[in-house]
Design a protein around this motif. Structure first.
Motif, PDB file in Angstrom:
ATOM      1  N   VAL A 239      21.837 113.218  44.215  1.00 57.96           N
ATOM      2  CA  VAL A 239      21.596 111.772  44.158  1.00 57.96           C
ATOM      3  C   VAL A 239      22.964 111.080  44.226  1.00 57.96           C
ATOM      4  N   ILE A 240      23.223 110.395  45.329  1.00 51.65           N
ATOM      5  CA  ILE A 240      24.504 109.701  45.484  1.00 51.65           C
ATOM      6  C   ILE A 240      24.279 108.230  45.180  1.00 51.65           C
ATOM      7  N   VAL A 241      24.997 107.711  44.204  1.00 55.82           N
ATOM      8  CA  VAL A 241      24.885 106.287  43.898  1.00 55.82           C
ATOM      9  C   VAL A 241      25.658 105.519  44.967  1.00 55.82           C
ATOM     10  N   MET A 242      25.008 104.548  45.571  1.00 57.13           N
ATOM     11  CA  MET A 242      25.616 103.806  46.675  1.00 57.13           C
ATOM     12  C   MET A 242      26.307 102.534  46.175  1.00 57.13           C
ATOM     13  N   GLY A 243      27.046 101.873  47.103  1.00 59.27           N
ATOM     14  CA  GLY A 243      27.808 100.690  46.708  1.00 59.27           C
ATOM     15  C   GLY A 243      27.551  99.459  47.558  1.00 59.27           C
ATOM     16  N   ASN A 244      26.283  99.299  48.012  1.00 59.96           N
ATOM     17  CA  ASN A 244      25.860  98.071  48.712  1.00 59.96           C
ATOM     18  C   ASN A 244      26.452  97.883  50.100  1.00 59.96           C
ATOM     19  N   ARG A 245      27.244  98.839  50.614  1.00 61.65           N
ATOM     20  CA  ARG A 245      27.747  98.679  51.983  1.00 61.65           C
ATOM     21  C   ARG A 245      26.611  98.945  52.960  1.00 61.65           C
ATOM     22  N   GLN A 246      26.688  98.286  54.114  1.00 60.29           N
ATOM     23  CA  GLN A 246      25.596  98.371  55.068  1.00 60.29           C
ATOM     24  C   GLN A 246      25.386  99.804  55.540  1.00 60.29           C
ATOM     25  N   ASP A 247      26.480 100.559  55.805  1.00 61.73           N
ATOM     26  CA  ASP A 247      26.312 101.932  56.299  1.00 61.73           C
ATOM     27  C   ASP A 247      25.657 102.822  55.233  1.00 61.73           C
ATOM     28  N   GLU A 248      25.960 102.551  53.983  1.00 63.67           N
ATOM     29  CA  GLU A 248      25.340 103.312  52.899  1.00 63.67           C
ATOM     30  C   GLU A 248      23.837 103.021  52.808  1.00 63.67           C
ATOM     31  N   LEU A 249      23.507 101.712  52.901  1.00 61.53           N
ATOM     32  CA  LEU A 249      22.100 101.320  52.796  1.00 61.53           C
ATOM     33  C   LEU A 249      21.302 101.881  53.963  1.00 61.53           C
ATOM     34  N   LEU A 250      21.922 101.856  55.151  1.00 57.83           N
ATOM     35  CA  LEU A 250      21.239 102.349  56.346  1.00 57.83           C
ATOM     36  C   LEU A 250      20.945 103.844  56.201  1.00 57.83           C
TER      37      LEU A 250
ATOM     38  N   THR B 178      17.582 106.844  45.274  1.00 57.66           N
ATOM     39  CA  THR B 178      18.825 106.573  44.548  1.00 57.66           C
ATOM     40  C   THR B 178      18.889 105.085  44.210  1.00 57.66           C
ATOM     41  N   MET B 179      20.044 104.612  43.816  1.00 50.22           N
ATOM     42  CA  MET B 179      20.238 103.193  43.562  1.00 50.22           C
ATOM     43  C   MET B 179      21.581 102.793  44.167  1.00 50.22           C
ATOM     44  N   SER B 180      21.811 101.484  44.219  1.00 48.52           N
ATOM     45  CA  SER B 180      23.055 100.996  44.783  1.00 48.52           C
ATOM     46  C   SER B 180      23.533  99.832  43.932  1.00 48.52           C
ATOM     47  N   VAL B 181      24.799  99.795  43.636  1.00 41.35           N
ATOM     48  CA  VAL B 181      25.302  98.722  42.779  1.00 41.35           C
ATOM     49  C   VAL B 181      26.711  98.323  43.209  1.00 41.35           C
ATOM     50  N   SER B 182      26.986  97.045  43.210  1.00 40.33           N
ATOM     51  CA  SER B 182      28.339  96.544  43.479  1.00 40.33           C
ATOM     52  C   SER B 182      28.376  95.070  43.091  1.00 40.33           C
ATOM     53  N   ILE B 183      29.497  94.461  43.329  1.00 41.03           N
ATOM     54  CA  ILE B 183      29.616  93.031  43.036  1.00 41.03           C
ATOM     55  C   ILE B 183      29.341  92.279  44.323  1.00 41.03           C
ATOM     56  N   ALA B 184      28.551  91.212  44.248  1.00 44.95           N
ATOM     57  CA  ALA B 184      28.295  90.403  45.437  1.00 44.95           C
ATOM     58  C   ALA B 184      29.550  89.612  45.783  1.00 44.95           C
ATOM     59  N   PRO B 185      30.001  89.678  47.037  1.00 45.83           N
ATOM     60  CA  PRO B 185      31.197  88.920  47.414  1.00 45.83           C
ATOM     61  C   PRO B 185      31.012  87.415  47.208  1.00 45.83           C
ATOM     62  N   GLY B 186      29.746  86.995  47.172  1.00 49.27           N
ATOM     63  CA  GLY B 186      29.469  85.567  46.972  1.00 49.27           C
ATOM     64  C   GLY B 186      29.879  85.058  45.605  1.00 49.27           C
TER      65      GLY B 186
ATOM     66  N   ILE C 131      20.639  97.307  43.935  1.00 54.98           N
ATOM     67  CA  ILE C 131      19.560  97.488  44.905  1.00 54.98           C
ATOM     68  C   ILE C 131      18.814  98.744  44.498  1.00 54.98           C
ATOM     69  N   SER C 132      17.473  98.616  44.386  1.00 55.85           N
ATOM     70  CA  SER C 132      16.667  99.761  43.975  1.00 55.85           C
ATOM     71  C   SER C 132      15.838 100.237  45.162  1.00 55.85           C
ATOM     72  N   GLN C 133      15.106 101.311  44.941  1.00 54.00           N
ATOM     73  CA  GLN C 133      14.258 101.880  45.979  1.00 54.00           C
ATOM     74  C   GLN C 133      13.349 100.809  46.586  1.00 54.00           C
ATOM     75  N   ASP C 134      12.864  99.882  45.750  1.00 61.81           N
ATOM     76  CA  ASP C 134      11.899  98.891  46.218  1.00 61.81           C
ATOM     77  C   ASP C 134      12.566  97.764  46.997  1.00 61.81           C
ATOM     78  N   THR C 135      13.785  97.387  46.602  1.00 57.97           N
ATOM     79  CA  THR C 135      14.406  96.234  47.258  1.00 57.97           C
ATOM     80  C   THR C 135      15.293  96.654  48.419  1.00 57.97           C
ATOM     81  N   LEU C 136      15.345  97.975  48.704  1.00 61.31           N
ATOM     82  CA  LEU C 136      16.257  98.467  49.730  1.00 61.31           C
ATOM     83  C   LEU C 136      16.015  97.817  51.086  1.00 61.31           C
ATOM     84  N   ASP C 137      14.739  97.813  51.535  1.00 65.30           N
ATOM     85  CA  ASP C 137      14.470  97.339  52.894  1.00 65.30           C
ATOM     86  C   ASP C 137      14.848  95.874  53.059  1.00 65.30           C
TER      87      ASP C 137
END
Lengths: 315, 358
Positions: free
Chosen positions: B262-273, B286-294, B323-329
């Motif tokens: 299980v690799i925790v991702m960091g919200n980058r587009q290539d990771e999400l894809l 898995t899950m993904s977490v980072s700080i929103a640049p906004g 970002i969780s499994q449900d909000t990924l798409d």
């Protein structure tokens, strides 16, 4: 007989005129800068840059180049913000040791005929590593007396300007007027004739490097006084700034041709160029390029002056 | 009515009163809180205000997204007359001395507020103090400054690291071996996230970190580093990361022919894809977490609110973007190619964050 300005004065005229032109443009664009407070802010960071430029100038006067200036000043800043506060004696010893290392470097370079660029480039990583060891995460505080001096508000003129003038005069006396200065400029001008005259080039180079390190130490200490704390990358850009400042101020890479007053003026000109470009609303992506253009413009003007100088000498 | 008589001066005076009020006795606190809640944003108050963004670095996708967000939000705000100007300035060399000079120039330019993403948490304190003394509101975010007169919109990086281990404990209750990918050595953020991860491992002792490499927050570096350490590692159940390194880790592990942890991702587009492809192929979770640049836009509104006279606590904490499994798409659909998942803040969002911290 017609009065003709000395080549030295002519050399100095250009950087002084460039500084004046920039200052006038800034005043025209932002009249509110013209007061005590405005000038204070504009020239505040000038003292450490001027000192680093003088350090580079001393190295350049013996035909060498110091590529570790930025990381050395950063290292000094880190020592100043930590040891010089907590244990002033140990801190002072560390700084004295750093100056001794510089002197030893100068002598090694002289004894083995090493290229200074390679040695100092290598040393830049040593200083950077030491800086991180001394201060792993940004922080520290400025020693009280440094902060007091750098935060002073003298009655006549802001500390940045008063300090720059004082430094320029002291350095001028040391490098241009003292016999020590003549000796190290002689090493840069003609090493062989200096050694034939009975001087030790080894010791002269070592002394020049120690002098440069002393200026650099002063630069690091004053920088912490202004920033009130330090980090290991705080002054990395001083390497290029200091070289550009010396060249801008009429110095040359070879021949021991340097000018202390010119170096300080050159450093302040570079400082002002940054503000000038910000006030012009030049986008940041273009600022480095624009700063380079200012540099090229001034150097081109200098070439023109040198040509005039030669024509004058021939006539 | 204030704007008609030259807003800048009044606002500065107002900012000064806020500070004085803060320094004053606690008795005033109650009244100021009451004031803050009753305050409705009055446009006229800041319509003459000029806000500057002092940014130390723009060399990666996160910072580019941060600057784009600043423009998207402040452009309409200027057009609508909420503030008079909101310019962004980036230093070219990511140096504290350069940024200190930049801040000094902003003081000379007479900005009413300066929003800072700082090159160093402490080396700008001299310049920041100078700005405060000139009556300028200083708001720092992401790369915060420690000078007490400035406002801080901080990220709880420690919690970001600890939360990863907590998530893994949820999906892998029996625990196992973890690989830690760190960021850029010597940077404050790297230390904080890593400290949080180790805190998490202490809290969930069924996990142990068997290897640690520096991925420098870049996929190519992470891939090389992970490929290098993999042969020496036992079986892995999870990879804890700092963002910008998950995709590279996945590539290296796939190339080595190992089971995918299980690799925790960091919200980058290539990771999400990559995650969504794996999810479609074999139900990878898995899950993904980072700080929103906004977060830059949050800092902008906070500065505007302070100028408007709102009482704002000196320390605000910005929520992560998970970002969780449900909000990924949904997240993947809105993230530009090569970019970072983002949230931009509106004035209302910012007011909610401020009120939440009161």
């Amino acid at each position: 007989m017609r009065w003709r300005p000395s080549p030295e004065a002519l050399r100095l005229a250009l950087p002084v005129m460039a500084l004046a032109a920039l200052l006038v443009s800034v005043f025209v664009m932002r009249p509110n800068v013209m007061g005590y407070n405005g000038l204070h802010l504009l020239f505040k960071l000038g003292i450490p840059i001027a000192l680093a430029t003088l350090a580079q100038m001393v190295i350049m006067s013996v035909n060498d180049l110091d590529l570790s200036m930025g990381s050395f000043v950063s290292f000094v800043a880190c020592v100043t913000a930590t040891w010089l506060v907590d244990a002033p004696l140990i801190g002072a010893l560390m700084l004295a040791g750093a100056i001794a290392v510089y002197a030893a470097l100068g002598m090694v370079i002289a004894a083995r005929g090493l290229p200074s660029i390679v040695v100092t480039l290598g040393m830049s990583f040593v200083w950077a590593g030491l800086a991180v060891l001394v201060l792993p995460t940004p922080g520290g505080t400025a020693p009280g007396w440094v902060a007091a001096v750098m935060g002073a508000r003298p009655a006549l003129m802001p500390v940045g300007i008063a300090g720059s003038i004082l430094i320029a005069v002291l350095a001028h006396l040391l490098i241009m007027r003292s016999s020590f200065g003549v000796l190290i400029r002689g090493v840069g001008g003609n090493e062989r004739s200096v050694s034939r005259a009975g001087w030790s080039v080894l010791l002269a180079r070592g002394a020049a490097y120690a002098t440069a390190a002393t200026f650099a130490v002063a630069s690091g200490i004053t920088l912490v006084g202004l920033m009130t704390s330090a980090d290991a990358n705080i002054a990395l850009r001083y390497t290029l700034l200091s070289i550009a400042g010396v060249i801008l101020g009429g110095g040359e890479f070879t021949g021991g041709r340097v000018s202390a007053i010119g170096a300080v003026v050159g450093a302040l000109t570079l400082l002002l160029a940054g503000s000038f470009l910000t006030f012009l609303n030049v986008p940041p992506d273009w600022q480095i390029g624009a700063q380079g253009m200012i540099l090229i413009l001034i150097l081109a003007l200098r070439l023109l002056l040198v040509r005039l100088e030669r024509r004058g000498a021939r006539a | 009515m204030e704007a008609a008589t030259g807003g800048a001066h009044n606002i500065r005076a107002k900012a000064r009163t806020i500070r004085e009020r803060e320094m004053n006795a606690k008795t005033l606190m109650l009244t100021s809180v009451a004031l803050a809640f009753s305050a409705v944003p009055v446009l006229a108050d800041t319509s003459g205000a000029r806000i500057a963004l002092s940014n130390n670095y723009a060399g990666n996708s996160w910072r580019q997204a941060m600057l784009t967000s600043w423009e998207t939000i402040t452009g309409p705000a200027v057009a609508a007359g909420i503030v008079a100007e909101a310019s962004a300035f980036t230093t070219a060399e990511n140096q504290a001395t350069e940024q200190a000079a930049q801040i000094q120039n902003m003081i000379l330019e007479g900005y009413d507020a300066i929003v800072i993403n700082a090159a160093s948490p402490s080396a700008l304190n001299g310049a920041v103090k100078e700005a405060c003394d000139a009556g300028i509101v200083v708001v720092s975010f992401d790369g915060i400054v420690t000078e007490p007169c400035a406002w801080r919109i901080a990220v709880d990086f420690k919690e970001m690291g600890r939360g990863q281990v907590e998530y893994l404990a949820g999906v892998l209750p029996e625990g196992g071996n973890l690989l830690e990918i760190r960021g850029l050595a010597g940077v404050f953020v790297d230390d904080e996230i890593s400290a949080g991860i180790h805190e998490g491992v202490a809290q969930f002792p069924q996990f142990s970190i068997v290897g640690s490499v520096h991925g420098d927050w870049a996929q190519d570096v992470a891939q090389r580093a992970v490929a290098g350490i993999l042969p020496s590692l036992p079986e892995l159940v999870g990879v804890v990361t700092q963002g910008g390194d998950g995709y590279g880790a996945a590539q290296a592990i796939a190339a080595a022919g190992r089971d995918m942890p299980v690799i925790v991702m960091g919200n980058r587009q290539d990771e999400l894809l990559w995650w969504s492809e794996q999810k479609a192929a074999n139900g990878y979770e898995t899950m993904s977490v980072s700080i929103a640049p906004g977060v830059s836009t949050l800092a902008f509104w906070v500065a505007q609110q302070i100028l408007d006279g709102k009482e704002v606590p000196k320390d605000l904490v910005v929520p992560f973007l998970s970002i969780s499994q449900d909000t990924l798409d949904a997240s993947l659909a809105t993230t530009p190619e090569g970019g970072v998942a983002n949230v931009e803040y509106t004035l209302e969002d910012a007011v909610a964050v401020i009120d939440g911290a009161m």
